[in-house]
Design a protein around this motif. Structure first.
Motif, short mmCIF file in Angstrom:
data_model
loop_
_atom_site.label_atom_id
_atom_site.label_comp_id
_atom_site.label_asym_id
_atom_site.label_seq_id
_atom_site.Cartn_x
_atom_site.Cartn_y
_atom_site.Cartn_z
N LEU A 97 35.96 47.29 38.14
CA LEU A 97 37.03 48.19 38.59
C LEU A 97 37.02 49.47 37.77
O LEU A 97 37.18 50.57 38.30
CB LEU A 97 38.40 47.50 38.50
CG LEU A 97 38.60 46.36 39.51
CD1 LEU A 97 39.95 45.70 39.29
CD2 LEU A 97 38.47 46.85 40.95
N ASN A 114 41.42 53.37 47.65
CA ASN A 114 41.15 52.02 47.15
C ASN A 114 39.82 52.02 46.40
O ASN A 114 38.80 52.43 46.94
CB ASN A 114 41.09 51.05 48.34
CG ASN A 114 40.58 49.68 47.95
OD1 ASN A 114 40.83 49.21 46.84
ND2 ASN A 114 39.87 49.03 48.86
N LYS A 139 45.06 39.88 43.82
CA LYS A 139 44.23 40.99 43.34
C LYS A 139 43.13 40.51 42.41
O LYS A 139 42.29 41.29 41.99
CB LYS A 139 45.10 42.01 42.60
CG LYS A 139 46.26 42.56 43.41
CD LYS A 139 45.80 43.28 44.67
CE LYS A 139 46.97 43.75 45.52
NZ LYS A 139 46.51 44.17 46.87
N THR A 140 43.16 39.24 42.05
CA THR A 140 42.21 38.76 41.04
C THR A 140 41.36 37.58 41.50
O THR A 140 40.24 37.42 41.03
CB THR A 140 42.97 38.30 39.78
OG1 THR A 140 44.00 37.38 40.18
CG2 THR A 140 43.61 39.48 39.07
N ALA A 199 39.95 43.99 47.51
CA ALA A 199 38.69 43.92 46.77
C ALA A 199 37.59 43.34 47.65
O ALA A 199 37.85 42.54 48.55
CB ALA A 199 38.87 43.05 45.53
N LEU A 236 44.56 43.43 35.34
CA LEU A 236 43.44 44.35 35.58
C LEU A 236 43.47 45.55 34.63
O LEU A 236 43.27 46.70 35.05
CB LEU A 236 43.46 44.80 37.04
CG LEU A 236 43.34 43.66 38.07
CD1 LEU A 236 43.34 44.21 39.49
CD2 LEU A 236 42.07 42.84 37.81
N ALA A 256 38.59 49.16 44.88
CA ALA A 256 38.23 47.77 44.61
C ALA A 256 37.05 47.29 45.44
O ALA A 256 36.70 46.12 45.41
CB ALA A 256 39.44 46.85 44.84
N TYR A 258 49.14 43.66 39.18
CA TYR A 258 47.96 44.32 38.61
C TYR A 258 47.80 44.11 37.11
O TYR A 258 46.86 44.62 36.51
CB TYR A 258 48.01 45.82 38.91
CG TYR A 258 47.85 46.15 40.37
CD1 TYR A 258 46.60 46.06 40.97
CD2 TYR A 258 48.93 46.52 41.15
CE1 TYR A 258 46.43 46.34 42.32
CE2 TYR A 258 48.78 46.81 42.51
CZ TYR A 258 47.53 46.71 43.08
OH TYR A 258 47.36 46.99 44.41
N SER A 274 43.40 49.20 40.64
CA SER A 274 42.24 49.44 41.49
C SER A 274 42.45 50.57 42.49
O SER A 274 41.80 50.60 43.52
CB SER A 274 41.90 48.16 42.26
OG SER A 274 43.00 47.77 43.08
N LEU A 277 35.50 41.39 36.54
CA LEU A 277 36.23 42.17 37.56
C LEU A 277 36.73 43.48 36.98
O LEU A 277 36.60 44.56 37.60
CB LEU A 277 37.40 41.31 38.09
CG LEU A 277 38.32 41.99 39.10
CD1 LEU A 277 37.54 42.44 40.34
CD2 LEU A 277 39.45 41.02 39.52
N ARG A 278 37.30 43.44 35.78
CA ARG A 278 37.82 44.65 35.15
C ARG A 278 36.71 45.66 34.90
O ARG A 278 36.91 46.86 35.07
CB ARG A 278 38.52 44.30 33.82
CG ARG A 278 39.84 43.59 34.01
CD ARG A 278 40.66 43.59 32.73
NE ARG A 278 39.99 42.87 31.67
CZ ARG A 278 40.35 41.65 31.24
NH1 ARG A 278 41.38 41.05 31.81
NH2 ARG A 278 39.71 41.08 30.26
#
Lengths: 479, 479
Positions: free
Chosen positions: B382, B455, B323-324, B124, B296, B457, B293, B410, B378-379
């Motif tokens: 994405l 990708n 990832k977060t 990301a 997400l 992200a 994930y 992502s 973030l979601r």
């Protein structure tokens, strides 16, 4: 005239010897300190070289100092008042699967409990580490460069850190470039990756006897076998024994802590390192060299690494800052020679990357100077603490106890009278809220039943001394 | 009266449908967004449930929204303007040793180069992570608690962090206690430790097809074999195929990314997770669940983990904040069920400990609130980015291209026309300074030759869109 001159000389050397003896007694020259060279002392005292030589011989005979080949003269640890040394180890001649795991867990578990006196794991007091300065460096980085720190730093790892390590490698007798290094989550991961790069399950790895339990544990966890090689308490792995073992066994790799081995504190002389490397290179057997203690030399010179003699790229050198700067940062490295590509790939699936902020902070710490000054302070403390531990063992432990005389590092390896079970001693010590590392952990064949390893990297306090006395008392009960 | 009422109803549902259609067109309801439930919409619009149902059916028929079983209605990704989905995978029925390592290295290498457009690794943009806040937290800790941070934090790891993870596990359908968790250097280490805890070299591990290359690499590095199981692009591993495979093969473990799998983005429905766990428990086969994930999700509800249905402790749940929150912190965890002791022991020789300051900072971040708010942001990003990527692929890629419709995560998994070699496409894209992940990396049997993973992200920018267009143009050349 000649006789008079001789008499004068005699008087002179006795004076010099007495002055040194007083410096030792007062603590100005602490146990383990290296004396000035004969030439320096001759200049300093305004006497001839031969006068100094005679003074040193006199002090040696009195057991106050000792000569170490190719190294110089050193103040003995608490002269006359320390235990004799253990002898060379005599491991069995067969390779064995390892199972030290469960017993080691107790040591790690105890390391989490601040109520337990930490004579087990080789962990330093935070007071002896550059804790405040490192905290300030990290705080500044976290404030000023958060984007860099939250992002992955993919293998081979943070460039400035690799550059700093490469720069320091000159002091180890190498001239590594940043490209030859891969950073790791501490030396534990470096050793694990090295083992996986050169050996596959079922293979045999030759190790020192005794050997560091963490290494034995890695060997166990990877399904490898350990072949223990006779090891001298001062000079490390016995090369003739290794040579003989290599004739009998197919060995995938040899793993050695060349400088201030754990637990013996042995330092392999330079000539032996050279010989070890060429002996293995001739047979195309990789050498995994664990050098986490190399910077903790009590003598004036930093011993070289075996990697310094590696012409074919078959030495995998592992190191870290866990014993010198910050164990909690998990920053180590590996110079994997010709195995670089494989090590890098393994690193991805082992932990993907080394923590970014940790690497940034250590790089900045090394870059901004002061590491050498810090090391001098740390070594002085360790030297004194090892000396005090040796003296306390002599004072409190049963007759017949032996102890190593490490020239660096932070542990003391103690041989108790044969009747004493180290595992039982560990059990009883733990009841008294003291953790020690029992000998069988340091052997794939569960040898060293009457040995223990004592951590000397904690600040020496009355409470610590009393804990050592307690362990001694418990040992008396078992003797 | 009855006819009039029907006419009114008709008018009403068309009005509702039109309003929703406008919201979708304006972006107020972005692709992938979950529509209010029928009941909520009925309350909100002041119309009957059946009116809403008819409106939804109308919109579904128009391809603007889609119903997902047991989940609700969602705005389709760029309705009418995205590719059809790939079909269920059909892997070979034999287990194979893996060799994806070398090809993966290119992706990691490119990830280090800021000049290369990062459509390869699932990384990301730091702008999408809580970078500043985390930096401030770490800076405060480094200033105020340096002693804690420099010290080892031995496994099972930092207690407050384990408590925070345990607290969050309620949202996954579990009720883990801190004692059931071991912290790790990211989920990579968690998966590696899980594999080592339950399988020995030569053993077979069943995986999704396609499967995350990092996992395949770990399987390769550990000398295990991978058995690829047919996998549905939306519902994940096909249980009937798994069941059949288990009858033919001795399998040491099954490894599944249950929520928003990598690369397909499949989310295994809850009922299937339950079935998967019981199917394996009956055979005493451990399930390694990778849930990096799970947070997400584009829909409103966080999907449960399979571990939620684990009654016998045979599920090893792996997770991380990579990832977060912060990939560079290397903070992950594992809830190893009945394998806890073994995992803890393996952790010692894998990397000794997880970095202390990283754990302290993440624990404080989770403790002090705001993680859920950050996740919502973030979601949303994405979801939009995955939608834009899907639209760009439709626009720029050759006729016949298919793409997944992930409901979280992502990445986008793209099936190109059969003639297109993904490896050649990767080579040409790299010349244009764009990195993509070619399909064969996601298979132990080098399948998916005409697939790539993109990708999503990274923040969507004109430069990124232009890079996707370039990849499309190169794909046209190869088609």
């Amino acid at each position: 005239m000649k006789a008079q001159s001789a008499a004068l000389k005699l008087k002179l050397f006795e004076q010099v010897a007495q002055r040194i003896g007083e410096a030792v007694a007062s603590g100005a020259l602490p146990p383990g300190a290296r004396l000035p060279s004969v030439r320096q002392m001759s200049d300093q005292e305004g006497v001839s070289v031969s006068t100094v030589l005679m003074a040193y011989m006199q002090l040696e005979a009195e057991g106050i100092i000792e000569a170490r080949p190719q190294s110089g003269h050193y103040v003995r640890h608490a002269p006359r008042d320390i235990c004799p040394e253990p002898q060379m180890s005599k491991p069995p001649q067969s390779a064995a699967p390892v199972s030290v795991g469960a017993a080691v867990a107790k040591i790690y578990e105890a390391a989490r409990d601040p109520q337990i006196v930490p004579l087990g794991a080789a962990v330093a007091s935070p007071e002896l580490l550059p804790t405040r300065r490192l905290g300030r460096i990290l705080a500044a980085l976290a404030r000023n460069e958060p984007e860099a720190g939250v992002s992955y730093d993919m293998p081979p790892g943070f460039l400035s850190l690799r550059q700093q390590i490469a720069r320091r490698s000159f002091g180890w007798g190498c001239a590594l470039s940043a490209d030859e290094l891969v950073t790791t989550c501490g030396a534990s991961e470096a050793v694990q990756l090295s083992l996986r790069a050169v050996a596959k399950p079922g293979d045999t790895v030759a190790v020192e006897s005794p050997a560091y339990y963490g290494t034995l544990q890695a060997i166990e966890a990877l399904g490898l076998k350990a072949l223990e090689i006779a090891t001298h308490p001062r000079h490390g792995m016995e090369l003739s024994a290794l040579d003989a073992a290599l004739k009998r066994h197919k060995v995938a790799a040899v793993l050695v802590v060349t400088n201030f081995s754990n637990p013996m504190g042995a330092c392999m002389p330079e000539e032996r390192k050279r010989e070890l490397v060429s002996l293995l290179a001739r047979r195309s057997i990789p050498l995994i060299e664990d050098d986490v203690y190399g910077d903790l030399h009590f003598g004036s010179a930093r011993p070289k690494v075996a990697k310094a003699f590696d012409k074919q790229g078959t030495v995998l050198l592992c190191g870290s800052v866990s014993k010198t700067i910050a164990p909690g940062f998990r920053v180590g490295w590996i110079a994997p020679g010709r195995f670089r590509e494989r090590v890098e790939l393994l690193k991805f699936s082992s932990s993907m990357a080394t923590p970014t902020f940790s690497q940034m902070a250590i790089a900045e710490f090394l870059r901004s100077g002061g590491f050498d000054r810090h090391l001098r302070m740390l070594r002085r403390h360790l030297l004194i603490q090892v000396g005090k531990m040796a003296a306390a063992v002599k004072q409190h432990f049963p007759e017949g106890t032996r102890a190593t005389r490490p020239e660096g590092g932070s542990v003391l390896w103690v041989e108790l009278p044969e009747r004493v079970s180290a595992l039982e001693l560990q059990r009883r010590a733990l009841q008294a809220r003291i953790i020690i590392a029992p000998g069988p952990l340091f052997s794939a064949s569960q040898r060293f039943e009457n040995f223990i390893r004592l951590n000397c990297a904690q600040l020496w306090t009355p409470a610590l001394e009393s804990a050592v006395a307690t362990v001694g008392r418990l040992a008396h009960q078992l003797a």
